[in-house]
Design an enzyme around this catalytic site. Structure first.
Site, PDB file in Angstrom:
ATOM      1  NE  ARG A  59      -4.265  -1.879   0.180  1.00  9.54           N
ATOM      2  CZ  ARG A  59      -3.815  -2.783  -0.090  1.00  9.54           C
ATOM      3  NH1 ARG A  59      -3.762  -3.496  -0.666  1.00  9.54           N
ATOM      4  NH2 ARG A  59      -5.183  -3.789   0.317  1.00  9.54           N
ATOM      5  CD  GLU A  95      -5.598   0.867   2.817  1.00  9.26           C
ATOM      6  OE1 GLU A  95      -5.476   1.429   1.617  1.00  9.26           O
ATOM      7  OE2 GLU A  95      -5.890  -0.282   3.034  1.00  9.26           O
ATOM      8  CB  SER A 134      -8.545  -1.496   4.842  1.00 10.91           C
ATOM      9  OG  SER A 134      -8.927  -3.334   4.285  1.00 10.91           O
TER      10      SER A 134
HETATM   11  N1  EPU Z   1     -10.735 -11.042  10.487  1.00 12.31           N
HETATM   12  C1  EPU Z   1     -11.865 -10.886  11.168  1.00 12.31           C
HETATM   13  N2  EPU Z   1     -12.172 -10.045  11.632  1.00 12.31           N
HETATM   14  C2  EPU Z   1     -12.640  -9.553  10.923  1.00 12.31           C
HETATM   15  C3  EPU Z   1     -12.376  -8.957   9.651  1.00 12.31           C
HETATM   16  C4  EPU Z   1     -10.314 -10.415   9.228  1.00 12.31           C
HETATM   17  O1  EPU Z   1     -11.204 -11.982  12.140  1.00 12.31           O
HETATM   18  O2  EPU Z   1     -13.115  -8.624  11.308  1.00 12.31           O
HETATM   19  C5  EPU Z   1      -9.566 -12.259   9.896  1.00 12.31           C
HETATM   20  C6  EPU Z   1      -9.853 -13.139   8.614  1.00 12.31           C
HETATM   21  O3  EPU Z   1     -10.888 -14.112   8.917  1.00 12.31           O
HETATM   22  C7  EPU Z   1      -8.892 -12.996   7.590  1.00 12.31           C
HETATM   23  C8  EPU Z   1      -8.447 -12.246   8.169  1.00 12.31           C
HETATM   24  O4  EPU Z   1      -8.580 -11.250   9.275  1.00 12.31           O
HETATM   25  O5  EPU Z   1      -8.400 -14.872   8.565  1.00 12.31           O
HETATM   26  C9  EPU Z   1      -7.982 -11.596   7.017  1.00 12.31           C
HETATM   27  O6  EPU Z   1      -9.450 -10.896   6.639  1.00 12.31           O
HETATM   28  P1  EPU Z   1     -10.007 -10.339   4.979  1.00 12.31           P
HETATM   29  O7  EPU Z   1      -9.060 -11.933   4.366  1.00 12.31           O
HETATM   30  O8  EPU Z   1     -11.179  -9.851   4.713  1.00 12.31           O
HETATM   31  O9  EPU Z   1      -8.559  -9.208   4.340  1.00 12.31           O
HETATM   32  P2  EPU Z   1      -8.037  -8.204   5.354  1.00 12.31           P
HETATM   33  O10 EPU Z   1      -6.595  -8.533   6.198  1.00 12.31           O
HETATM   34  O11 EPU Z   1      -9.011  -7.825   6.353  1.00 12.31           O
HETATM   35  C10 EPU Z   1      -7.070  -6.406   3.411  1.00 12.31           C
HETATM   36  C11 EPU Z   1      -6.938  -5.764   2.642  1.00 12.31           C
HETATM   37  C12 EPU Z   1      -8.073  -5.457   1.930  1.00 12.31           C
HETATM   38  C13 EPU Z   1      -8.738  -6.536   0.867  1.00 12.31           C
HETATM   39  C14 EPU Z   1      -8.500  -8.086   1.274  1.00 12.31           C
HETATM   40  C15 EPU Z   1      -8.362  -8.974   0.563  1.00 12.31           C
HETATM   41  C16 EPU Z   1      -5.223  -4.444   3.917  1.00 12.31           C
HETATM   42  C17 EPU Z   1      -5.604  -3.287   4.940  1.00 12.31           C
HETATM   43  N3  EPU Z   1      -6.130  -5.009   3.792  1.00 12.31           N
HETATM   44  O12 EPU Z   1      -8.011  -6.729   4.246  1.00 12.31           O
HETATM   45  O13 EPU Z   1      -8.059  -4.179   1.085  1.00 12.31           O
HETATM   46  O14 EPU Z   1      -9.581  -6.455   0.522  1.00 12.31           O
HETATM   47  O15 EPU Z   1      -7.259  -8.037   2.331  1.00 12.31           O
HETATM   48  O16 EPU Z   1      -7.000  -9.289  -0.016  1.00 12.31           O
HETATM   49  O17 EPU Z   1      -4.568  -5.270   3.159  1.00 12.31           O
HETATM   50  C18 EPU Z   1      -8.547  -1.886   1.092  1.00 12.31           C
HETATM   51  O18 EPU Z   1      -7.190  -1.457   1.194  1.00 12.31           O
HETATM   52  O19 EPU Z   1      -9.643  -1.056   1.252  1.00 12.31           O
HETATM   53  C19 EPU Z   1      -9.024  -3.081   1.410  1.00 12.31           C
HETATM   54  C20 EPU Z   1      -9.944  -3.175   1.274  1.00 12.31           C
END
Ligand code: EPU
Length: 338
Positions: free
Chosen positions: A164, A334, A238
């Site tokens: 990012r 972010e 995010s």
């Molecule tokens: N998780 C939780 N609780 C939550 C959310 C997530 O326990 O409320 C756990 C999930 O179970 C999973 C892990 O966290 O094990 C990761 O969750 P997820 O795959 O939803 O992705 P993320 O890390 O929360 C990142 C990006 C998103 C992108 C997704 C999918 C960042 C800051 N965010 O989210 O990007 O869509 O991966 O690749 O890197 C954005 O940048 O605006 C954005 C939405």
């Protein structure tokens, strides 16, 4: 070029924060960018280059000029047996571009479906989702140096992409306006289904050998189930970055919190899922003042209706403090806080 005065930015930021810009100009062509730069306006006052406004939190009225890039156009630059090189104007909507690629069978951006924002903002932030980052399909970009009005090309290495992040958020912040991005797209798709629950989603729909359209549909379904619809709920995706920690810290945390969600990075560091940390602190679905945390994804701060920036900041601080107290990990936004 029409410079407007005292304009509300509410419809120009997806958090729907009602702050005002002292001046506002919409740029629709390269000619308009040239005349803006040669007028010298940007050398004399505070300015802000705005794309889709989907990764920004305005905290106060902007005492300068907001430049909204709205240039459109796509052009095939060259192709070979493997790749298509497509130049896309900075003001194009990201999802429109993804749909154009799907329609023409240009592969590479299907995992980046439904990300809000513009093409010009995508490299600044090195947007990413579901195992793909902008840098994976990036070939080159063209920008104009604000001080000199000179057109400059940036290769992938020049952009210094990381999670990012890029040179345009650091050394070259406010130094260039991105004009267009050249994408290197694949004629023969390399389907990526490893991340998260893409495979499960495909299975649910009975799809065994997905093409890029099926991958895009699966990702749109996953996103629609987890992330708010920005047309209805003010937010900026995010809000926090997933923090990266050393192995030692990760192992200590894992020992104390065996369920912790994290990914090992190639350099033996670990990326912790901030959403998990925030959910563990009990914030998911909570309302604090006129803002809160989204019910299905704890990484997303939402506007519950006419929130001000301070309502959002208040939630940000409460979350940061609670996560730090429980895990000794600092969460950084972010979203660009202006
Ligand atoms: N998780 C939780 N609780 C939550 C959310 C997530 O326990 O409320 C756990 C999930 O179970 C999973 C892990 O966290 O094990 C990761 O969750 P997820 O795959 O939803 O992705 P993320 O890390 O929360 C990142 C990006 C998103 C992108 C997704 C999918 C960042 C800051 N965010 O989210 O990007 O869509 O991966 O690749 O890197 C954005 O940048 O605006 C954005 C939405």
């Amino acid at each position: 070029m029409n410079i407007q005065k005292n304009i509300s930015l509410k419809k120009y930021n997806t958090f729907r924060i009602d702050v005002r810009a002292k001046e506002f100009v919409e740029i629709n062509s390269y000619k308009e960018i040239q005349s803006l730069i040669s007028s010298g306006i940007l050398n004399n006052k505070k300015f802000f280059i705005l794309g889709g406004g989907s990764n920004i939190l305005f905290t106060k009225d902007f005492d300068g000029i907001v430049v909204n890039i709205n240039t459109k156009g796509k052009k095939l630059i060259k192709e070979d047996s493997e790749h298509i090189y497509l130049s896309v104007s900075a003001g194009e909507d990201w999802q429109d571009f993804v749909e154009y690629c799907l329609k023409n069978n240009y592969a590479g951006v299907e995992n980046l479906s439904l990300i809000p924002g513009t093409v010009g903002a995508a490299p600044v932030q090195n947007i990413g989702a579901y195992g793909v980052e902008l840098q994976d399909v990036f070939y080159e970009l063209q920008a104009i140096e604000i001080k000199s009005g000179k057109k400059v090309k940036f290769s992938k290495d020049d952009c210094e992409f990381s999670y990012r992040n890029s040179i345009f958020k650091n050394k070259f912040k406010n130094k260039y306006i991105i004009l267009s991005v050249i994408f290197k797209l694949n004629k023969h798709p390399k389907i990526k289904t490893e991340y998260g629950n893409i495979k499960q989603e495909l299975k649910k729909s009975g799809i065994k050998n997905p093409g890029i359209k099926e991958i895009s549909e699966a990702i749109c379904n996953i996103r629609r189930n987890k992330l708010p619809d920005i047309e209805k709920i003010g937010c900026a995706g995010s809000f926090f970055k997933n923090p990266i920690v050393d192995e030692k810290i990760f192992l200590e945390l894992k020992n104390k919190f065996p369920e912790i969600a994290a990914y090992k990075l190639p350099d033996s560091k670990y990326k912790l899922a901030a959403g998990w940390l925030i959910e563990e602190c009990g914030f998911k679905g909570k309302t604090i003042g006129k803002a809160g945390i989204y019910k299905d994804q704890a990484l997303v701060i939402v506007n519950r209706g006419d929130a001000s920036a301070s309502d959002i900041i208040n939630v940000m601080k409460k979350v940061q403090q609670a996560v730090y107290e429980k895990f000794r990990v600092r969460l950084l936004p972010e979203v660009n806080v202006v």
